[in-house]
Scaffold this motif. Structure first.
Motif, mmCIF file in Angstrom:
data_model
loop_
_atom_site.group_PDB
_atom_site.id
_atom_site.type_symbol
_atom_site.label_atom_id
_atom_site.label_comp_id
_atom_site.label_asym_id
_atom_site.label_seq_id
_atom_site.Cartn_x
_atom_site.Cartn_y
_atom_site.Cartn_z
ATOM 1 N N LEU A 1 2.823 4.131 8.901
ATOM 2 C CA LEU A 1 3.404 5.353 9.355
ATOM 3 C C LEU A 1 3.513 6.588 8.390
ATOM 4 O O LEU A 1 3.105 6.353 7.401
ATOM 5 C CB LEU A 1 5.113 4.897 9.916
ATOM 6 C CG LEU A 1 5.179 3.689 10.758
ATOM 7 C CD1 LEU A 1 6.705 3.389 11.002
ATOM 8 C CD2 LEU A 1 4.388 4.302 12.128
ATOM 9 N N GLU A 2 4.006 7.844 9.030
ATOM 10 C CA GLU A 2 4.008 8.978 8.178
ATOM 11 C C GLU A 2 4.880 8.747 6.750
ATOM 12 O O GLU A 2 4.545 9.200 5.826
ATOM 13 C CB GLU A 2 4.626 10.136 8.790
ATOM 14 C CG GLU A 2 3.548 10.779 9.716
ATOM 15 C CD GLU A 2 4.104 12.159 10.486
ATOM 16 O OE1 GLU A 2 4.873 12.551 9.931
ATOM 17 O OE2 GLU A 2 3.563 12.395 11.530
ATOM 18 N N ASP A 3 5.994 7.973 6.901
ATOM 19 C CA ASP A 3 6.861 7.434 5.503
ATOM 20 C C ASP A 3 6.263 6.400 4.751
ATOM 21 O O ASP A 3 6.712 6.188 3.739
ATOM 22 C CB ASP A 3 8.229 7.265 5.959
ATOM 23 C CG ASP A 3 8.200 5.977 6.709
ATOM 24 O OD1 ASP A 3 7.141 5.095 7.056
ATOM 25 O OD2 ASP A 3 9.322 5.573 7.080
ATOM 26 N N GLY A 4 4.788 6.058 4.932
ATOM 27 C CA GLY A 4 4.128 5.020 4.157
ATOM 28 C C GLY A 4 4.743 3.679 4.547
ATOM 29 O O GLY A 4 3.932 2.628 3.905
ATOM 30 N N SER A 5 5.474 3.595 5.534
ATOM 31 C CA SER A 5 5.855 1.908 5.765
ATOM 32 C C SER A 5 4.747 1.559 6.976
ATOM 33 O O SER A 5 4.168 2.406 7.440
ATOM 34 C CB SER A 5 7.200 1.829 6.406
ATOM 35 O OG SER A 5 7.208 2.766 7.547
ATOM 36 N N ASN B 1 3.308 0.066 10.219
ATOM 37 C CA ASN B 1 3.532 0.320 11.845
ATOM 38 C C ASN B 1 3.509 -1.029 12.282
ATOM 39 O O ASN B 1 2.331 -1.697 12.412
ATOM 40 C CB ASN B 1 2.405 1.095 12.213
ATOM 41 C CG ASN B 1 2.300 1.495 13.823
ATOM 42 O OD1 ASN B 1 3.182 1.090 14.426
ATOM 43 N ND2 ASN B 1 1.454 2.294 14.199
#
Length: 196
Positions: A49-53, A55
């Motif tokens: 995801l955009e926050d690096g976590s 998906n």
């Protein structure tokens, strides 16, 4: 490159068509000069995801598919640009076998050269494998390259086609350099004649 004779692995279903090399290995990771270490970037824009976590909805992140080594996809897998980083990444991630109804030509050739076996099956056969993967958690296939058979624990036993030369190279773990070195004595003899 390791010899590929018989291999059993967990199937990761990627129910998508036209997965291109830009999706397999996004452009921002093409700056590296070494061939190793690309596995961490495979499907990066889908995996994270955009926050690096991670998906949680993406196939490779689902618990039952972690560590999977056989990738099952739909038609035209590996389309797009000819970047060899895509098969480098898939192999480094741990995939040994790719199954789809069709592959892009350059990607198909590069897969063999990087020790992976791309298997072309009919749309109907691929549908059946997707159904089996959904039916049995941790679904595994065994690939017998020598006899060109695909089997599972539930009665499946299918033949598959593979080019004889590519089959030989995988069975003997011969990449382009190893193939050349098989003629090292002739190359040395030629070089010694030219050097005179």
């Amino acid at each position: 490159m390791e010899k590929f004779v018989t291999f059993t692995g967990t199937v990761v279903p990627m129910d998508r068509s036209n997965v291109d090399t830009d999706q397999i290995m996004p452009k921002q990771f093409l700056k590296r000069i070494e061939r190793s270490g690309f596995g961490q970037f495979v499907f990066y824009d889908w995996r994270f995801l955009e926050d690096g976590s991670e998906n949680p909805d993406f196939e490779l992140n689902q618990p039952q598919y972690r560590g999977g080594t056989i990738l099952l996809a739909r038609r035209n897998f590996g389309s797009g640009s000819s970047r060899e980083h895509a098969p480098w990444g898939l192999a480094d991630y741990g995939f040994k076998v790719l199954i789809a109804p069709s592959f892009a030509d350059i990607f198909f050739n590069n897969s063999f050269k990087n020790g992976m076996l791309p298997i072309v099956l009919s749309e109907e056969q691929v549908d059946e494998l997707f159904q089996r993967t959904a039916r049995w958690e941790g679904y595994q296939l065994t690939v017998d390259l020598e006899n060109q058979r695909l089997t599972d624990a539930y009665g499946l036993d299918w033949p598959f086609e593979v080019d004889a030369f590519r089959k030989h190279c995988l069975l003997e773990a011969l990449d382009d350099i190893a193939l050349t070195l098989q003629h090292e004595d002739k190359i040395s003899a030629w070089e010694s004649q030219v050097a005179r």
